[in-house]
Design a protein around this motif. Structure first.
Motif, PDB file in Angstrom:
ATOM      1  N   ASP A   1      34.246  32.787  33.519  1.00  0.00           N
ATOM      2  CA  ASP A   1      33.971  31.387  33.146  1.00  0.00           C
ATOM      3  C   ASP A   1      34.828  30.858  31.995  1.00  0.00           C
ATOM      4  N   THR A   2      35.174  31.722  31.050  1.00  0.00           N
ATOM      5  CA  THR A   2      35.839  31.217  29.828  1.00  0.00           C
ATOM      6  C   THR A   2      37.085  30.387  30.103  1.00  0.00           C
ATOM      7  N   PRO A   3      37.998  30.845  30.968  1.00  0.00           N
ATOM      8  CA  PRO A   3      39.263  30.092  31.115  1.00  0.00           C
ATOM      9  C   PRO A   3      39.154  28.808  31.936  1.00  0.00           C
TER      10      PRO A   3
ATOM     11  N   GLY B   1      44.698  38.369  37.647  1.00  0.00           N
ATOM     12  CA  GLY B   1      44.644  39.688  37.000  1.00  0.00           C
ATOM     13  C   GLY B   1      43.606  40.585  37.639  1.00  0.00           C
ATOM     14  N   ASP B   2      42.628  39.969  38.268  1.00  0.00           N
ATOM     15  CA  ASP B   2      41.657  40.744  39.036  1.00  0.00           C
ATOM     16  C   ASP B   2      40.906  39.807  39.969  1.00  0.00           C
ATOM     17  N   GLU B   3      40.262  40.394  40.940  1.00  0.00           N
ATOM     18  CA  GLU B   3      39.536  39.614  41.939  1.00  0.00           C
ATOM     19  C   GLU B   3      38.355  40.418  42.450  1.00  0.00           C
TER      20      GLU B   3
ATOM     21  N   THR C   1      38.120  44.135  30.493  1.00  0.00           N
ATOM     22  CA  THR C   1      38.989  42.987  30.724  1.00  0.00           C
ATOM     23  C   THR C   1      39.601  43.145  32.102  1.00  0.00           C
ATOM     24  N   ALA C   2      39.972  42.035  32.730  1.00  0.00           N
ATOM     25  CA  ALA C   2      40.286  42.044  34.162  1.00  0.00           C
ATOM     26  C   ALA C   2      39.122  42.766  34.833  1.00  0.00           C
ATOM     27  N   SER C   3      39.405  43.764  35.690  1.00  0.00           N
ATOM     28  CA  SER C   3      38.295  44.583  36.186  1.00  0.00           C
ATOM     29  C   SER C   3      38.476  46.023  35.762  1.00  0.00           C
TER      30      SER C   3
ATOM     31  N   ASP D   1      25.767  39.374  37.291  1.00  0.00           N
ATOM     32  CA  ASP D   1      25.401  39.222  38.719  1.00  0.00           C
ATOM     33  C   ASP D   1      26.655  39.134  39.582  1.00  0.00           C
ATOM     34  N   ARG D   2      27.741  39.668  39.043  1.00  0.00           N
ATOM     35  CA  ARG D   2      29.021  39.525  39.729  1.00  0.00           C
ATOM     36  C   ARG D   2      29.229  40.637  40.749  1.00  0.00           C
ATOM     37  N   HIS D   3      30.039  40.326  41.769  1.00  0.00           N
ATOM     38  CA  HIS D   3      30.284  41.274  42.856  1.00  0.00           C
ATOM     39  C   HIS D   3      30.929  42.552  42.298  1.00  0.00           C
TER      40      HIS D   3
HETATM   41  C1  6PG Z   1      35.997  38.802  36.243  1.00  0.00           C
HETATM   42  C2  6PG Z   1      36.928  38.578  35.090  1.00  0.00           C
HETATM   43  C3  6PG Z   1      36.438  39.312  33.891  1.00  0.00           C
HETATM   44  C4  6PG Z   1      36.096  38.253  32.875  1.00  0.00           C
HETATM   45  C5  6PG Z   1      35.156  38.799  31.833  1.00  0.00           C
HETATM   46  C6  6PG Z   1      34.678  37.670  30.903  1.00  0.00           C
HETATM   47  O1  6PG Z   1      36.440  39.009  37.368  1.00  0.00           O
HETATM   48  O2  6PG Z   1      34.791  38.688  35.990  1.00  0.00           O
HETATM   49  O3  6PG Z   1      38.208  38.731  35.321  1.00  0.00           O
HETATM   50  O4  6PG Z   1      37.320  40.234  33.335  1.00  0.00           O
HETATM   51  O5  6PG Z   1      37.295  37.782  32.257  1.00  0.00           O
HETATM   52  O6  6PG Z   1      34.041  39.365  32.514  1.00  0.00           O
HETATM   53  O7  6PG Z   1      34.006  36.735  31.721  1.00  0.00           O
HETATM   54  P1  6PG Z   1      33.458  35.373  31.076  1.00  0.00           P
HETATM   55  O8  6PG Z   1      34.673  34.589  30.644  1.00  0.00           O
HETATM   56  O9  6PG Z   1      32.718  34.703  32.214  1.00  0.00           O
HETATM   57  O10 6PG Z   1      32.580  35.757  29.906  1.00  0.00           O
END
Ligand code: 6PG
Length: 261
Positions: A44-46, A72-74, A166-168, A192-194
């Motif tokens: 969410d941050t970016p 950077g990740d998915e 960071t990333a995954s 709650d992320r995949h």
């Molecule tokens: C992801 C992101 C992950 C994210 C951090 C911070 O796939 O979730 O790439 O690395 O940058 O979890 O997430 P928030 O910005 O939502 O706090």
């Protein structure tokens, strides 16, 4: 602490400052090599930054036709799935003016299904194989588009998880210690992320010309102080991001930085 820490009043100010950096570094990269290759952060941050860059004020300033976007990740989900990092930001980049052929989402690989529509290798094994194939395909793309003597990426944008990931690249996962591959599959439960992920590795992240972390909000107070100011912090995934170029920026708001001494 490794890198340069820049503090802004709040999340909006972080987004504005990040957009100014993006603009400056885009000009620098296009002048140097005719393109600006950016690996985007998920989460969410970016999103505030991405929305700003798609707005008229920046749309006219950034050389969008020379911008190449990666992730950077998915999360390993089909294109268009709401749980992917790219789904809700792709329209913003198209609105900004990035050319479709220069937008490089992380691939999703469907399994070889038997006639009954079942994953023929058996669900678990099939999923592992498909994730690794997606990672290999993304790495092959990065290798095809790399140029000798140029950084792998001009800019990597990263977020910071409350566990220091960071990333995954999550603490305690094998992906964190990968030394050769640029892209690998990984599994990690976070909020709650995949959990099934495809991620750039530390060798890939550290091969970027510039890495910029965006960190905002009170919820990141403890982890930011840990990463930047504790001995253990250097061993957390985010603490191990140290681009060879030395160009590492931590852009944070006062809420996230309130734990720094
Ligand atoms: C992801 C992101 C992950 C994210 C951090 C911070 O796939 O979730 O790439 O690395 O940058 O979890 O997430 P928030 O910005 O939502 O706090």
């Amino acid at each position: 602490m490794t890198g340069k820490l820049i503090l802004e009043a709040d999340a909006d100010a972080v987004a504005r400052q990040a957009a100014q950096f993006f603009l400056r570094w885009a000009g620098e990269a296009v002048e140097r090599g005719g393109r600006f290759r950016v690996a985007l952060a998920g989460g969410d941050t970016p999103k505030a930054l991405y929305g700003l860059l798609a707005a008229d004020s920046y749309r006219r300033q950034v050389p969008w036709h020379h911008v190449h976007l990666y992730w950077g990740d998915e999360r390993f989900l089909p294109p268009g799935h709401p749980g992917r990092n790219d789904t809700d930001v792709l329209p913003l980049w198209r609105q900004a003016g990035v050319l479709e052929e220069n937008i490089h989402p992380v691939p999703y690989v469907t399994g070889p299904l038997d006639p009954a529509g079942h994953d023929s290798q058996g669900a678990a094994k099939g999923l592992e194989l498909r994730m690794d194939q997606a990672a290999q395909r993304y790495e092959a793309l990065l290798r095809r588009q790399a140029r000798p003597g140029e950084p792998l990426l001009d800019l990597v944008l990263l977020g910071l998880g409350t566990d220091g990931h960071t990333a995954s690249l999550f603490p305690g996962t094998a992906a964190l210690d990968e030394e050769d591959r640029w892209v690998v599959p990984n599994w990690a439960a976070y909020q709650d992320r995949h959990p099934q992920r495809i991620t750039l590795t530390l060798p890939a992240l550290n091969a970027a010309e510039i890495v910029m972390f965006l960190v905002t909000g009170e919820g990141k107070r403890q982890v930011l102080a840990q990463v930047l100011q504790s001995p253990q912090g250097r061993e957390l995934p985010a603490g191990r991001v140290r681009p060879g170029s030395g160009r590492l920026v931590w852009l944070a708001d006062r809420a996230a930085a309130s734990g720094l001494t």
